[in-house]
Write a protein that holds these residues in place. Structure first.
Motif, mmCIF file in Angstrom:
data_model
loop_
_atom_site.group_PDB
_atom_site.id
_atom_site.type_symbol
_atom_site.label_atom_id
_atom_site.label_comp_id
_atom_site.label_asym_id
_atom_site.label_seq_id
_atom_site.Cartn_x
_atom_site.Cartn_y
_atom_site.Cartn_z
ATOM 1 N N GLU A 210 -12.615 -0.655 -4.529
ATOM 2 C CA GLU A 210 -12.090 0.673 -4.247
ATOM 3 C C GLU A 210 -10.618 0.585 -3.880
ATOM 4 O OE1 GLU A 210 -14.459 2.598 -1.298
ATOM 5 O OE2 GLU A 210 -16.344 2.239 -2.355
ATOM 6 N N ARG A 211 -9.969 1.725 -3.884
ATOM 7 C CA ARG A 211 -8.538 1.777 -3.595
ATOM 8 C C ARG A 211 -8.220 1.148 -2.238
ATOM 9 N NH1 ARG A 211 -4.055 5.557 -4.778
ATOM 10 N NH2 ARG A 211 -2.620 5.458 -3.014
ATOM 11 N N LYS A 212 -9.076 1.394 -1.261
ATOM 12 C CA LYS A 212 -8.818 0.882 0.086
ATOM 13 C C LYS A 212 -8.826 -0.642 0.147
ATOM 14 C CE LYS A 212 -13.686 1.176 1.495
ATOM 15 N NZ LYS A 212 -13.892 -0.289 1.520
ATOM 16 N N ASP A 213 -9.412 -1.293 -0.877
ATOM 17 C CA ASP A 213 -9.480 -2.757 -0.893
ATOM 18 C C ASP A 213 -8.210 -3.394 -1.438
ATOM 19 O OD1 ASP A 213 -12.214 -2.656 -0.050
ATOM 20 O OD2 ASP A 213 -12.773 -2.155 -2.113
ATOM 21 N N ARG B 66 0.821 -1.211 0.000
ATOM 22 C CA ARG B 66 0.000 0.000 0.000
ATOM 23 C C ARG B 66 0.853 1.259 0.000
ATOM 24 N NH1 ARG B 66 -4.693 -2.415 4.082
ATOM 25 N NH2 ARG B 66 -5.982 -3.322 2.393
ATOM 26 N N ASP C 72 0.871 4.251 -5.061
ATOM 27 C CA ASP C 72 0.859 5.405 -5.971
ATOM 28 C C ASP C 72 1.863 5.227 -7.100
ATOM 29 O OD1 ASP C 72 -1.175 6.849 -4.752
ATOM 30 O OD2 ASP C 72 0.195 7.874 -3.368
ATOM 31 N N ASP D 67 -10.620 6.777 -7.199
ATOM 32 C CA ASP D 67 -10.393 5.683 -6.256
ATOM 33 C C ASP D 67 -11.313 4.505 -6.504
ATOM 34 O OD1 ASP D 67 -8.374 7.045 -5.002
ATOM 35 O OD2 ASP D 67 -9.619 7.815 -3.367
ATOM 36 N N ARG D 68 -12.042 4.518 -7.613
ATOM 37 C CA ARG D 68 -12.941 3.413 -7.978
ATOM 38 C C ARG D 68 -12.301 2.611 -9.108
ATOM 39 N NH1 ARG D 68 -16.975 5.374 -10.601
ATOM 40 N NH2 ARG D 68 -18.357 3.571 -10.320
ATOM 41 N N ALA E 207 -4.688 -4.792 -1.555
ATOM 42 C CA ALA E 207 -3.749 -5.285 -0.553
ATOM 43 C C ALA E 207 -2.374 -5.576 -1.133
ATOM 44 C CB ALA E 207 -4.293 -6.543 0.107
#
Length: 204
Positions: free
Chosen positions: A158-161, A88, A92, A133-134, A163
């Motif tokens: 989403e970006r938060k998913d 993570r 970027d 972020d999608r 890993a």
């Protein structure tokens, strides 16, 4: 590594281990199954014997990889948590490479977490497209515990998913930090064979 079916995570070794490859580029569109739907549609977890061979049949790391097999890891595993954090932290830079690949760079893939009732399953997706972020990507593993989701389906996330991530550069695999945790737990001969066959170099 703990074989924990009650509170753990299911990890696939690599997005590059299957002989089936999708070459099409698809536009942003409604996926066949949404991330929320995938998380809600859960099969009853069958006995661990259904997923791994019995004690009479030894399994090497290469055997597991060629079958697109999974590893079950405790949710609190510190090495796996560190690997996900490392991935993570470099996300970027990875997305920049994915948007503007350099010479010899290809097969950009992301591993996403699908939270289920009492554990999570991590799936590799390739190719993928994003809008901020999608994201929408193509599943390149065979899901174990997610009903109505199969190899080749599109999955919204989403970006938060995310890993983990991975891509190939001149034949070598960059990233795939979660697989390196699993590989490091195998005997040295198997680690070397895995590196030679699949190009994943996790160090000594």
């Amino acid at each position: 590594m703990q074989n924990n079916t009650q509170c753990g995570i299911v990890i696939y070794y690599s997005p590059f281990l299957t002989h089936r490859t999708y070459h099409e580029h698809f536009r942003w569109q409604v996926p066949l199954i949404s991330f929320l739907e995938a998380a809600m549609l859960v099969w009853v977890i069958v006995s661990l014997v259904a997923f791994v061979a019995g004690p009479s049949r030894a399994q090497t790391l290469i055997d597991k990889a060629q079958r697109d097999d999974t590893a079950r890891v405790s949710r609190g595993d510190p090495e796996m948590a560190a690997a996900i954090a490392k991935a993570r932290a470099g996300l970027d830079a990875f997305l920049t490479h994915a948007d503007h690949p350099g010479d010899g760079q290809r097969d950009f893939s992301v591993k996403v977490e699908v939270p289920l009732r009492d554990h999570s399953e991590f799936l590799w997706l390739r190719p993928f497209v994003r809008d901020g972020d999608r994201f929408v990507g193509r599943v390149v593993n065979t899901p174990i515990n997610i009903a109505k989701l199969k190899y080749g389906d599109r999955l919204a996330f989403e970006r938060k998913d995310i890993a983990d991530w991975s891509y190939k550069e001149n034949g070598s695999v960059i990233g795939n930090f979660t697989a390196c945790v699993l590989i490091a737990r195998e005997p040295p001969q198997q680690r070397a064979a895995f590196r030679d066959i699949y190009g994943i170099d996790c160090g000594p």
